[in-house]
Every structure is written in C-alpha cells, then in structure tokens.
Design a protein around this motif. Structure first.
Motif, PDB file in Angstrom:
ATOM      1  N   PHE A  51       0.837  -1.200   0.000  1.00  0.00           N
ATOM      2  CA  PHE A  51       0.000   0.000   0.000  1.00  0.00           C
ATOM      3  C   PHE A  51       0.873   1.251   0.000  1.00  0.00           C
ATOM      4  N   LEU A  52       1.885   1.281   0.865  1.00  0.00           N
ATOM      5  CA  LEU A  52       2.778   2.449   0.943  1.00  0.00           C
ATOM      6  C   LEU A  52       3.511   2.682  -0.375  1.00  0.00           C
ATOM      7  N   LYS A  53       4.033   1.605  -0.967  1.00  0.00           N
ATOM      8  CA  LYS A  53       4.748   1.728  -2.238  1.00  0.00           C
ATOM      9  C   LYS A  53       3.820   2.207  -3.356  1.00  0.00           C
ATOM     10  N   THR A  54       2.603   1.681  -3.377  1.00  0.00           N
ATOM     11  CA  THR A  54       1.634   2.095  -4.394  1.00  0.00           C
ATOM     12  C   THR A  54       1.276   3.567  -4.221  1.00  0.00           C
ATOM     13  N   ALA A  55       1.044   3.987  -2.994  1.00  0.00           N
ATOM     14  CA  ALA A  55       0.723   5.394  -2.724  1.00  0.00           C
ATOM     15  C   ALA A  55       1.883   6.294  -3.152  1.00  0.00           C
ATOM     16  N   ASN A  59       1.718   8.996  -6.348  1.00  0.00           N
ATOM     17  CA  ASN A  59       1.903  10.413  -5.993  1.00  0.00           C
ATOM     18  C   ASN A  59       3.350  10.858  -6.144  1.00  0.00           C
ATOM     19  N   GLN A  60       4.133  10.077  -6.862  1.00  0.00           N
ATOM     20  CA  GLN A  60       5.576  10.295  -6.972  1.00  0.00           C
ATOM     21  C   GLN A  60       5.923  11.691  -7.497  1.00  0.00           C
ATOM     22  N   GLU A  61       5.232  12.148  -8.510  1.00  0.00           N
ATOM     23  CA  GLU A  61       5.551  13.456  -9.091  1.00  0.00           C
ATOM     24  C   GLU A  61       5.405  14.567  -8.046  1.00  0.00           C
ATOM     25  N   ALA A  62       4.309  14.558  -7.314  1.00  0.00           N
ATOM     26  CA  ALA A  62       4.094  15.582  -6.281  1.00  0.00           C
ATOM     27  C   ALA A  62       5.097  15.434  -5.146  1.00  0.00           C
TER      28      ALA A  62
END
Length: 191
Positions: A51-55, A59-62
C-alpha cells in the motif's frame, strides 16, 4: 487519538475517548511486523508495505517536487515497512530517523498524562498489536484509562457471531452514552 488526548492532558476538550486497536509504541509494532518470516503478521506487513509503495508511486511526481532528496530506487525496493519509513516517510516529515518519527507518532509516553476517561479496546489475537506490546503498567497507574481485552477481534475487525457485521459498535456506543450522561454538566476532576 491517544497521543492527542495525552498531549492535551487536563485541557483536553473532549468528554471521553475510545481507541480501538491502539498500537501504543509504533517502533516496536513495526519491528514486530517486519520480524516475522511466515505468519499472519507477515501478510499484514506485505499488504501495508505494498500500500505504501503504491501510494508513493501514484503520488511520486508531487512527492518528488518537495524540497527533500529521496532515493526512488531505495523506496521502490524497500523490503520492510521500516526500510520504507527510513527512506521515504521520515524524510518527507523531516525526521532524523525512522525511529525518531515512529517514537514521535506513538502514544505510549502520553498515556500517563490523559485526564479524561478513555477506553482502549484491544484484541488478544491482534496480529499488529499483540498482547506483549500492550503497556499494562500504564493502565494500572492511571485511573483515567480503561483497558478492555477481547479474546477475538483481530486488529480492528471485531467480527464474531455477528459476522459479517462487526460487534464493536455496541461497546463503543454504550461507553459513550455512559460517559456523556456522567459528564453532561461538567468534566470531573477525578475518574
């Protein structure tokens, strides 16, 4: 919630509180989850980590636009919640270490300062906050704290003969009704 109530102490604006499945000491809980090789705990650990990795990925760009230096490869390759917390979460919130962040997020050191009636409901079969991680001494030393232990309930599911409905709403509503009837006029000085 427990940390907030403890931080507020005698100035807490709430009449009462109830906390279900409280982890108390986040550092110990995460180490506990990360330490199991094959168990229900490992299933939770993998699910939470995914879940943490997916989140992060979604949202990686932000996240990467923040003025913080992240190692995307280390985050993506984290194999435990603690590694992810060290590589991403603690940096995002500007903590010196994962332990520092988790200690600061924990309620354990604030239980002594709680000055409103608070019911903590934990389950003896909780794979996240096992009985060995419950600070029983805090409940014995602070009369504002009430610990209720259910034989079954998992972390926060509290299923039983009422499946597929959880039974947790019954003790929660009974506790709040009782507390509201006793504190309707003003907050007591002692429990």
């Amino acid at each position: 919630m427990a940390k907030y109530i403890g931080e507020e102490g005698a100035d807490c604006p709430l009449a009462a509180g109830i906390i279900v499945g409280n982890p108390y000491d986040m550092y110990k809980v995460i180490n506990h989850l990360d330490s199991r090789s094959l168990s229900l705990n490992k299933i939770y650990d993998v699910a939470i980590l995914n879940f943490l990795k997916t989140a992060f990925k979604e949202n990686q760009e932000a996240i990467l636009s923040a003025p913080v230096k992240f190692n995307v490869s280390k985050i993506a390759n984290s194999s435990t919640i603690m590694e992810f917390t060290e590589e991403m979460t603690r940096k995002a919130f500007r903590y010196t270490s994962a332990k520092h962040l988790l200690d600061d997020s924990s309620s354990l050191d604030y239980l002594d300062s709680i000055r409103i009636p608070v019911l903590f409901l934990n389950s003896l079969d909780d794979p996240i906050c096992t009985p060995s991680l419950i600070p029983f001494d805090k409940f014995l030393s602070n009369p504002w704290l009430l610990l209720a232990l259910a034989r079954h309930g998992g972390h926060i599911g509290y299923m039983g003969s009422t499946w597929p409905t959880s039974w947790i709403e019954h003790p929660v509503s009974q506790f709040f009704k009782s507390m509201l009837s006793h504190t309707a006029s003003e907050k007591p000085d002692t429990p």
